[in-house]
Write a protein that holds these residues in place. Structure first.
Motif, mmCIF file in Angstrom:
data_model
loop_
_atom_site.group_PDB
_atom_site.id
_atom_site.type_symbol
_atom_site.label_atom_id
_atom_site.label_comp_id
_atom_site.label_asym_id
_atom_site.label_seq_id
_atom_site.Cartn_x
_atom_site.Cartn_y
_atom_site.Cartn_z
ATOM 1 N N ASN A 1 0.897 -1.100 0.029
ATOM 2 C CA ASN A 1 0.046 0.018 0.057
ATOM 3 C C ASN A 1 1.011 1.293 -0.078
ATOM 4 O O ASN A 1 0.581 2.230 -0.715
ATOM 5 N N CYS A 2 1.954 1.069 0.950
ATOM 6 C CA CYS A 2 2.765 2.345 1.039
ATOM 7 C C CYS A 2 3.610 2.614 -0.298
ATOM 8 O O CYS A 2 3.829 3.751 -1.014
ATOM 9 N N ALA A 3 4.023 1.281 -0.964
ATOM 10 C CA ALA A 3 4.828 1.381 -2.065
ATOM 11 C C ALA A 3 4.004 2.268 -3.346
ATOM 12 O O ALA A 3 4.570 3.056 -3.867
ATOM 13 N N ARG A 4 2.844 1.813 -3.358
ATOM 14 C CA ARG A 4 1.892 2.008 -4.451
ATOM 15 C C ARG A 4 1.636 3.645 -4.241
ATOM 16 O O ARG A 4 1.626 4.417 -5.269
ATOM 17 N N ARG A 5 1.600 4.157 -2.990
ATOM 18 C CA ARG A 5 1.010 5.606 -2.810
ATOM 19 C C ARG A 5 2.493 6.621 -2.782
ATOM 20 O O ARG A 5 2.247 7.655 -2.543
ATOM 21 N N GLY A 6 3.347 5.757 -2.491
ATOM 22 C CA GLY A 6 4.946 6.743 -2.352
ATOM 23 C C GLY A 6 5.145 6.963 -1.068
ATOM 24 O O GLY A 6 5.564 8.178 -0.905
ATOM 25 N N THR A 7 4.270 6.580 0.043
ATOM 26 C CA THR A 7 4.502 6.791 1.316
ATOM 27 C C THR A 7 5.590 5.947 2.002
ATOM 28 O O THR A 7 6.045 4.990 1.822
ATOM 29 N N GLU A 8 6.185 6.857 2.886
ATOM 30 C CA GLU A 8 7.618 6.333 3.478
ATOM 31 C C GLU A 8 7.041 5.184 4.485
ATOM 32 O O GLU A 8 6.238 5.325 4.965
#
Lengths: 225, 256
Positions: free
Chosen positions: B87-94
């Motif tokens: 989920n983080c990788a997809r949204r570019g969230t650290e």
């Protein structure tokens, strides 16, 4: 070859085989097929060896991780100097723990590292955090909602039950605390334990059948879609 | 005596029944293609929203790496880690994992890098930033975790995987720093329930992997679990009634 070894079917098949084997030998007793058979003992030894190998892999991962911090002279998330210090301590502890010369698991040097460095540091860390636990408990046990209010009242009764001052208030305090522990708390805990055991049993079946793969490298279908 | 071990017949039988029911429900979901409806779990439904909130605020997502990699709690935590990392990788969230177990460290690396790879963002996977190793020592790890929360100020923290006495301090620190806290535990129930915004109680943690996958076949296994629960519930009620009337027949059968 590497591609074959990275296939997820291999760990799933191994998990299924060993999990089913251990489940079966727990219930049956044949000379060649029981909890005490040589094959079972070999499998248990193999599991221990794998555990040690996993520790070794972890050791390499720590060296890689902190080696990366040192190589890049990073200051965030932690200063590279502490990574260097960690690797120095790790190396010293490893050397004095290896069975070479006067070193080894029972050596004076390793005992010194354990008893005179690690143990006091462990105690110091606990002492530092212990006071924070008390203040954190105070903040958590504020009556922020109905559930927290009920927990606050019950926790207060339990504290009075265990504290000497509770006896001064009357016998009812001890009796109430004892009833809370042996009836509602025990009943609730047993219910949760049964559900937890069922949950882990079904998790085990999903892992054995290869349905649960989230703990392996790879995709989880529908993640956040 | 060779054969089935006395005292373990009932547990073996229950194990067999559980396997049959779970596999039957998976098969049912497979053949009928039926979408099995389960009650919503607010804690798991809130994960997407929490990651989205972190993305909007530009703050990271923090996850506890679990303490014992062979424990059921930690295995369930790994499944959730896979989901959050993707989920983080997809949204570019650290994304940050605070690791405690040495032997669990390679597993965490594989899961997180695999999640980034699955999202086609392997180039964004920076191991030195994402994976932080604290200490296997309980209170040294607690200090490390609190420091990570204080310095990184995550918008969302997920904690599960063999939480023990230090859990309260970790939870309270995350709340003090304005992080949304979702946790799951089969041990530290009362304090984590009180301290967390959302809490996965005991078995809810174990079903997380299946629930989050959205895979109908895995949902089938959860329906099977509910049937098993019903069987135990009926056995419990019958057992209580029988004991009240002085019969220990069911108890004796369970001790076979």
């Amino acid at each position: 070859m590497a591609a074959i070894l990275r296939r997820r079917e291999i760990p799933i098949a191994l998990t299924a085989f060993f999990a089913l084997y251990m489940m079966i030998v727990y219930h049956f007793d044949y000379p060649w097929f029981s909890e005490n058979s040589q094959l079972t003992k070999d499998i248990q030894d193999f599991a221990r060896i794998l555990g040690i190998m996993a520790l070794g892999l972890g050791y390499i991962a720590i060296v890689r991780l902190h080696g990366g911090y040192i190589a890049r002279r990073v200051k965030h998330p932690q200063h590279w100097f502490w990574s260097l210090w960690l690797l120095i301590v790790l190396t010293i502890t490893t050397i004095v723990g290896l069975p070479i010369g006067n070193f080894g698991m029972r050596s004076v040097q390793l005992q010194y590292v354990y008893n005179s460095i690690l143990m006091p540091m462990r105690g110091a860390m606990y002492a530092v955090v212990a006071f924070y636990i008390a203040s954190a408990a105070y903040r958590v046990f504020l009556a922020r909602n109905k559930e927290a209010a009920v927990m606050l009242i019950l926790a207060s009764i339990m504290m009075l039950t265990n504290a000497p001052v509770g006896e001064l208030l009357g016998e009812w305090v001890g009796a109430t605390g004892s009833w809370l522990l042996t009836v509602p708390s025990m009943g609730g805990n047993r219910g949760l334990r049964i559900c937890g055991a069922l949950g882990s049993l079904v998790l085990a079946w999903r892992m054995i059948t290869g349905r649960e793969t989230g703990y392996l490298r790879g995709a989880v279908e529908g993640a956040g879609e | 005596m060779a054969g089935i071990i006395s005292g373990r017949i009932f547990s073996g039988l229950f194990l067999l029944i559980s396997a049959i029911i779970v596999l039957a429900m998976i098969q049912y979901a497979k053949t009928r293609g039926a979408r099995i409806h389960l009650r919503r779990l607010a804690a798991l439904d809130a994960i997407d929203e929490a990651v989205a909130r972190a993305t909007e605020t530009g703050r990271p997502v923090l996850q506890h790496g679990g303490s014992d990699p062979s424990g059921a709690d930690t295995i369930a935590n790994f499944s959730i880690m896979n989901y959050i990392a993707r989920n983080c990788a997809r949204r570019g969230t650290e994304f940050i994992v605070a690791a405690r177990s040495i032997s669990g460290l390679p597993v965490i690396r594989e899961i997180v890098s695999g999640a980034y790879e699955a999202e086609g963002k392997l180039e964004e996977y920076d191991e030195n930033r994402i994976i932080r190793f604290g200490s296997p020592e309980q209170f040294a790890f607690a200090s490390f975790f609190m420091d990570t929360v204080a310095t990184e100020k995550p918008a969302f923290t997920f904690m599960a995987g063999g939480l023990s006495g230090e859990a309260l301090t970790l939870a309270e620190t995350t709340v003090l720093h304005g992080s949304l806290l979702i946790s799951g535990s089969s041990g530290q129930l009362a304090v984590m329930f009180a301290a967390s915004d959302y809490f996965l109680i005991s078995e809810e943690l174990f079903v997380a992997g299946a629930y989050l996958s959205g895979d109908p076949l895995q949902m089938g296994s959860l329906a099977g679990e509910d049937y098993l629960k019903m069987i135990l519930w009926v056995l419990g009620v019958i057992g209580v009634i029988m004991v009240i009337f002085g019969s220990k027949w069911l108890l004796d059968i369970m001790k076979l």
